[in-house]
Design an enzyme around this catalytic site. Structure first.
Site, PDB file in Angstrom:
ATOM      1  N   THR A   1       6.691  -3.144   0.853  1.00 28.32           N
ATOM      2  CA  THR A   1       7.863  -4.859   0.136  1.00 28.32           C
ATOM      3  C   THR A   1       8.954  -3.648  -0.182  1.00 28.32           C
ATOM      4  O   THR A   1       9.346  -4.260  -1.898  1.00 28.32           O
ATOM      5  CB  THR A   1       7.108  -4.930  -1.195  1.00 28.32           C
ATOM      6  OG1 THR A   1       6.609  -3.257  -1.840  1.00 28.32           O
ATOM      7  CG2 THR A   1       5.470  -5.479  -1.469  1.00 28.32           C
ATOM      8  N   TRP A   2       9.764  -2.792   0.689  1.00 28.88           N
ATOM      9  CA  TRP A   2      10.946  -2.073   0.620  1.00 28.88           C
ATOM     10  C   TRP A   2      11.823  -3.184   0.462  1.00 28.88           C
ATOM     11  O   TRP A   2      13.112  -3.789  -0.447  1.00 28.88           O
ATOM     12  CB  TRP A   2      10.305  -1.465   1.370  1.00 28.88           C
ATOM     13  CG  TRP A   2      12.378  -0.788   1.615  1.00 28.88           C
ATOM     14  CD1 TRP A   2      13.421  -1.028   0.240  1.00 28.88           C
ATOM     15  CD2 TRP A   2      12.293   0.210   2.778  1.00 28.88           C
ATOM     16  NE1 TRP A   2      14.088  -0.282   1.500  1.00 28.88           N
ATOM     17  CE2 TRP A   2      14.087   0.554   1.911  1.00 28.88           C
ATOM     18  CE3 TRP A   2      12.425   0.914   3.603  1.00 28.88           C
ATOM     19  CZ2 TRP A   2      14.809   1.713   3.315  1.00 28.88           C
ATOM     20  CZ3 TRP A   2      12.651   1.644   4.641  1.00 28.88           C
ATOM     21  CH2 TRP A   2      13.964   1.840   4.135  1.00 28.88           C
TER      22      TRP A   2
ATOM     23  N   ASP B   1       1.794  -1.949  -0.646  1.00 25.58           N
ATOM     24  CA  ASP B   1       3.124  -0.256  -0.571  1.00 25.58           C
ATOM     25  C   ASP B   1       4.021  -0.711  -1.565  1.00 25.58           C
ATOM     26  O   ASP B   1       5.137  -1.981  -0.623  1.00 25.58           O
ATOM     27  CB  ASP B   1       3.219   0.658  -0.005  1.00 25.58           C
ATOM     28  CG  ASP B   1       3.418   1.521   0.000  1.00 25.58           C
ATOM     29  OD1 ASP B   1       2.963   2.305   0.392  1.00 25.58           O
ATOM     30  OD2 ASP B   1       4.559   1.469   0.084  1.00 25.58           O
TER      31      ASP B   1
ATOM     32  N   TYR C   1      12.864   0.536  -4.674  1.00 25.93           N
ATOM     33  CA  TYR C   1      12.853  -0.430  -3.929  1.00 25.93           C
ATOM     34  C   TYR C   1      13.174  -1.721  -5.050  1.00 25.93           C
ATOM     35  O   TYR C   1      13.182  -2.342  -5.558  1.00 25.93           O
ATOM     36  CB  TYR C   1      11.690  -0.824  -3.828  1.00 25.93           C
ATOM     37  CG  TYR C   1      10.408  -0.267  -2.421  1.00 25.93           C
ATOM     38  CD1 TYR C   1      11.718   0.711  -2.019  1.00 25.93           C
ATOM     39  CD2 TYR C   1       9.703  -0.296  -2.016  1.00 25.93           C
ATOM     40  CE1 TYR C   1      11.223   1.824  -0.645  1.00 25.93           C
ATOM     41  CE2 TYR C   1       9.036   0.669  -1.157  1.00 25.93           C
ATOM     42  CZ  TYR C   1       9.763   1.784  -0.807  1.00 25.93           C
ATOM     43  OH  TYR C   1       8.773   2.648   0.504  1.00 25.93           O
TER      44      TYR C   1
ATOM     45  N   TYR D   1       4.484   4.169   7.893  1.00 24.13           N
ATOM     46  CA  TYR D   1       5.241   3.180   7.223  1.00 24.13           C
ATOM     47  C   TYR D   1       6.112   3.218   8.870  1.00 24.13           C
ATOM     48  O   TYR D   1       6.731   3.836   9.646  1.00 24.13           O
ATOM     49  CB  TYR D   1       6.077   3.668   6.448  1.00 24.13           C
ATOM     50  CG  TYR D   1       6.834   4.416   6.402  1.00 24.13           C
ATOM     51  CD1 TYR D   1       8.819   5.097   6.577  1.00 24.13           C
ATOM     52  CD2 TYR D   1       6.440   6.407   4.919  1.00 24.13           C
ATOM     53  CE1 TYR D   1       9.533   5.890   6.869  1.00 24.13           C
ATOM     54  CE2 TYR D   1       7.939   7.016   5.667  1.00 24.13           C
ATOM     55  CZ  TYR D   1       8.905   6.812   5.759  1.00 24.13           C
ATOM     56  OH  TYR D   1      10.172   7.945   5.665  1.00 24.13           O
TER      57      TYR D   1
ATOM     58  N   GLY E   1       5.867  -4.511   7.127  1.00 22.82           N
ATOM     59  CA  GLY E   1       6.836  -5.384   6.163  1.00 22.82           C
ATOM     60  C   GLY E   1       6.742  -6.596   6.087  1.00 22.82           C
ATOM     61  O   GLY E   1       6.792  -7.000   7.021  1.00 22.82           O
ATOM     62  N   ALA E   2       7.325  -7.442   5.536  1.00 17.90           N
ATOM     63  CA  ALA E   2       7.014  -9.013   5.440  1.00 17.90           C
ATOM     64  C   ALA E   2       8.092  -9.351   4.432  1.00 17.90           C
ATOM     65  O   ALA E   2       7.989  -8.672   3.335  1.00 17.90           O
ATOM     66  CB  ALA E   2       6.337  -9.456   5.781  1.00 17.90           C
ATOM     67  N   ARG E   3       8.912  -9.842   4.864  1.00 17.74           N
ATOM     68  CA  ARG E   3      10.183 -10.398   2.827  1.00 17.74           C
ATOM     69  C   ARG E   3       9.999 -12.357   3.094  1.00 17.74           C
ATOM     70  O   ARG E   3      10.962 -12.354   2.762  1.00 17.74           O
ATOM     71  CB  ARG E   3      11.038 -10.161   3.619  1.00 17.74           C
ATOM     72  CG  ARG E   3      12.501 -10.693   4.782  1.00 17.74           C
ATOM     73  CD  ARG E   3      13.442  -9.202   5.009  1.00 17.74           C
ATOM     74  NE  ARG E   3      14.665  -9.349   4.289  1.00 17.74           N
ATOM     75  CZ  ARG E   3      15.758  -8.978   4.127  1.00 17.74           C
ATOM     76  NH1 ARG E   3      15.851  -8.586   5.190  1.00 17.74           N
ATOM     77  NH2 ARG E   3      16.436  -9.598   3.132  1.00 17.74           N
TER      78      ARG E   3
ATOM     79  N   GLN F   1       6.086 -14.591   9.159  1.00 18.05           N
ATOM     80  CA  GLN F   1       6.366 -12.521   9.445  1.00 18.05           C
ATOM     81  C   GLN F   1       5.071 -12.343   9.782  1.00 18.05           C
ATOM     82  O   GLN F   1       4.484 -11.698  10.809  1.00 18.05           O
ATOM     83  CB  GLN F   1       6.833 -12.029   8.679  1.00 18.05           C
ATOM     84  CG  GLN F   1       9.050 -12.408   8.719  1.00 18.05           C
ATOM     85  CD  GLN F   1      10.263 -11.126   8.315  1.00 18.05           C
ATOM     86  OE1 GLN F   1      10.047 -11.186   7.417  1.00 18.05           O
ATOM     87  NE2 GLN F   1      10.743 -11.063   8.589  1.00 18.05           N
TER      88      GLN F   1
HETATM   89  N1  LIG Z   1       7.787   6.262   1.626  1.00 15.15           N
HETATM   90  C1  LIG Z   1       8.678   6.159   2.838  1.00 15.15           C
HETATM   91  O1  LIG Z   1       9.590   7.120   2.190  1.00 15.15           O
HETATM   92  C2  LIG Z   1       8.918   5.434   2.877  1.00 15.15           C
HETATM   93  C3  LIG Z   1       9.726   4.692   4.413  1.00 15.15           C
HETATM   94  C4  LIG Z   1       9.616   3.693   4.527  1.00 15.15           C
HETATM   95  C5  LIG Z   1       8.966   2.570   4.366  1.00 15.15           C
HETATM   96  N2  LIG Z   1       7.599   2.745   3.650  1.00 15.15           N
HETATM   97  C6  LIG Z   1       7.061   1.619   3.411  1.00 15.15           C
HETATM   98  O2  LIG Z   1       6.665   0.880   4.673  1.00 15.15           O
HETATM   99  C7  LIG Z   1       6.866  -0.024   4.156  1.00 15.15           C
HETATM  100  C8  LIG Z   1       7.362  -0.765   5.882  1.00 15.15           C
HETATM  101  O3  LIG Z   1       8.356  -0.394   6.735  1.00 15.15           O
HETATM  102  P1  LIG Z   1       9.284  -0.924   7.165  1.00 15.15           P
HETATM  103  O4  LIG Z   1       9.617  -2.350   5.915  1.00 15.15           O
HETATM  104  O5  LIG Z   1      11.004   0.355   7.012  1.00 15.15           O
HETATM  105  O6  LIG Z   1       9.732  -1.508   8.511  1.00 15.15           O
HETATM  106  P2  LIG Z   1       8.686  -1.922   8.887  1.00 15.15           P
HETATM  107  O7  LIG Z   1       7.271  -2.767   8.782  1.00 15.15           O
HETATM  108  O8  LIG Z   1       8.920  -1.893  10.640  1.00 15.15           O
HETATM  109  O9  LIG Z   1       9.778  -3.812   9.464  1.00 15.15           O
HETATM  110  C9  LIG Z   1       9.408  -4.564   8.344  1.00 15.15           C
HETATM  111  C10 LIG Z   1      10.885  -5.737   8.855  1.00 15.15           C
HETATM  112  O10 LIG Z   1      10.755  -6.058   9.918  1.00 15.15           O
HETATM  113  C11 LIG Z   1      11.400  -7.301  10.148  1.00 15.15           C
HETATM  114  N3  LIG Z   1      10.091  -7.900  10.420  1.00 15.15           N
HETATM  115  C12 LIG Z   1       9.289  -8.034   9.909  1.00 15.15           C
HETATM  116  N4  LIG Z   1       8.076  -9.361  10.438  1.00 15.15           N
HETATM  117  C13 LIG Z   1       8.765  -9.406  11.182  1.00 15.15           C
HETATM  118  C14 LIG Z   1       7.880 -10.364  12.213  1.00 15.15           C
HETATM  119  N5  LIG Z   1       7.696 -11.271  12.764  1.00 15.15           N
HETATM  120  N6  LIG Z   1       9.190 -10.715  13.367  1.00 15.15           N
HETATM  121  C15 LIG Z   1      10.685 -10.118  13.100  1.00 15.15           C
HETATM  122  N7  LIG Z   1      10.883  -9.664  12.207  1.00 15.15           N
HETATM  123  C16 LIG Z   1      10.412  -8.533  11.415  1.00 15.15           C
HETATM  124  C17 LIG Z   1      11.911  -7.669   8.923  1.00 15.15           C
HETATM  125  O11 LIG Z   1      12.844  -7.525   8.425  1.00 15.15           O
HETATM  126  P3  LIG Z   1      13.782  -8.921   8.308  1.00 15.15           P
HETATM  127  O12 LIG Z   1      13.259  -9.702   8.929  1.00 15.15           O
HETATM  128  O13 LIG Z   1      15.303  -8.777   7.856  1.00 15.15           O
HETATM  129  O14 LIG Z   1      14.719  -8.121  10.260  1.00 15.15           O
HETATM  130  C18 LIG Z   1      11.288  -6.577   7.707  1.00 15.15           C
HETATM  131  O15 LIG Z   1      11.600  -6.230   6.499  1.00 15.15           O
HETATM  132  C19 LIG Z   1       8.273  -0.577   4.232  1.00 15.15           C
HETATM  133  O16 LIG Z   1       8.269  -2.194   3.255  1.00 15.15           O
HETATM  134  C20 LIG Z   1       7.566   0.575   2.922  1.00 15.15           C
HETATM  135  O17 LIG Z   1       6.599  -0.170   1.630  1.00 15.15           O
HETATM  136  C21 LIG Z   1       7.995   3.964   3.068  1.00 15.15           C
END
Ligand SMILES: NC(=O)c1ccc[n+]([C@@H]2O[C@H](COP(=O)([O-])OP(=O)(O)OC[C@H]3O[C@@H](n4cnc5c(N)ncnc54)[C@H](OP(=O)(O)O)[C@@H]3O)[C@@H](O)[C@H]2O)c1
Length: 317
Positions: A20-21, A55, A60, A205, A284-286, A290
């Site tokens: 949920t970032w 998460d 965030y 992540y 992640g999903a927003r 997604q």
């Molecule tokens: N501990 C840490 O330091 C840390 C760091 C980073 C992340 N995290 C955690 O890990 C989670 C996941 O990582 P993340 O959000 O960076 O990256 P991710 O899961 O690789 O990508 C998520 C993003 O991809 C896009 N998306 C999602 N589903 C999609 C689909 N079906 N088709 C096309 N685009 C899609 C969305 O953004 P758009 O639609 O804007 O493109 C979404 O926000 C975070 O939300 C957070 O909870 C933790």
């Protein structure tokens, strides 16, 4: 959805957790404007897909992601497990500030419980181990919170083997949350083996590298992202010369996935989950659609043939 046990004592987490970032909205490392109605729908949809944990983190959106998750929780009969974090505060410009002071961590925990509207946090994670000199103090404070029953398990993010060894002498962590995707493979060097041996859960992540591996990114797509999307401002993988290379690779992944009637996003996540030591991928999903599209990755086991195709495609660009 398949589950894997987190560390030694559980709980059992679905192999995909909801990240949920992006739903935090605007702050230094935000993803552009976000409508809370879209966020709530995305959270409910994740539950409908069978995902059993979320998460989040105070940073965030400077509290906003936790508030939105809290709002969603209020409307749910069957509540998911909640993982949140500590160690990052913010200033009036909504920029992050590292802080591992013991008293600050106690205050942060109370604020998270309040925003989430819950009495206990299932997994409490140190967000960034900075400053290093205060790591042990912060970990001891988190262990205290576990003793008090405010949190059930304690874990750490963005760690190394050396750092895990340091905190394990105080209390072994339940989990390590680090980046893991085809773009960022650092944990394969030694962390995955170490966590497997020590029975520390691994939460991967950014498995789609923030959307980059879904195949939707192009120069035109990048242009239309809002100026306050951190991918445009700070992330080197979205800048040249790397960006063009990743776009070509993602195109190849899309072709491979299409041969199996699946989207590239699922291929990226299934690739992360092929390692048994990974407890769960945080996806992640927003907005609606997604997570329904990505959740199917949980059942996709990649065989040797497809792994070879991925490696060939990745190395050819
Ligand atoms: N501990 C840490 O330091 C840390 C760091 C980073 C992340 N995290 C955690 O890990 C989670 C996941 O990582 P993340 O959000 O960076 O990256 P991710 O899961 O690789 O990508 C998520 C993003 O991809 C896009 N998306 C999602 N589903 C999609 C689909 N079906 N088709 C096309 N685009 C899609 C969305 O953004 P758009 O639609 O804007 O493109 C979404 O926000 C975070 O939300 C957070 O909870 C933790």
């Amino acid at each position: 959805m398949r589950t894997r046990r987190l560390g030694q004592n559980g709980p059992d987490l679905t192999v995909i957790g909801l990240g949920t970032w992006a739903i935090g909205g605007s702050w230094e490392y935000g993803w552009g404007a976000q409508d809370d109605r879209d966020s709530l729908e995305a959270i409910f949809e994740a539950m409908d897909c069978g995902i059993n944990w979320i998460d989040t983190a105070p940073i965030y959106g400077c509290g906003h992601s936790e508030e939105v998750v809290g709002k969603a929780l209020k409307q749910m009969q069957k509540k998911p497990l909640i993982a949140t974090k500590c160690g990052l505060l913010w200033n009036e410009k909504r920029e992050k500030i590292h802080c591992l002071d013991r008293e600050s961590i106690f205050r942060e925990c109370e604020a998270s419980l309040r925003r989430l509207g819950i009495e206990t946090i299932d997994l409490y994670q140190l967000h960034w181990p900075v400053p290093d000199a205060q790591l042990e103090d912060a970990w001891e404070a988190m262990c205290k919170l576990a003793e008090q029953g405010k949190v059930r398990q304690v874990g750490i993010c963005n760690g190394s083997v050396e750092l895990l060894e340091r905190i394990s002498s105080i209390r072994p962590p339940a989990s390590l949350q680090n980046p893991y995707s085809m773009v960022e493979r650092g944990i394969e060097d030694s962390l995955l083996d170490y966590c497997g041996q020590q029975q520390i859960g691994v939460l991967a992540y950014s498995p789609m590298y923030k959307g980059l591996l879904t195949g939707k990114f192009s120069h035109a797509y990048m242009q239309q992202l809002p100026a306050d999307d951190h991918r445009k401002r700070f992330d080197r993988h979205f800048q040249e010369p790397q960006f063009s290379r990743y776009v070509k690779r993602a195109d190849r992944l899309q072709e491979i996935a299409a041969e199996h009637n699946r989207p590239a996003a699922q291929l990226a996540i299934a690739w992360v989950l092929r390692r048994e030591t990974v407890t769960s991928a945080i996806v992640g999903a927003r907005r609606t659609g997604q997570i329904t599209e990505t959740a199917g990755a949980s059942e996709w086991i990649l065989d040797a043939e497809i792994m070879e195709s991925i490696d060939r495609a990745w190395d050819s660009v």
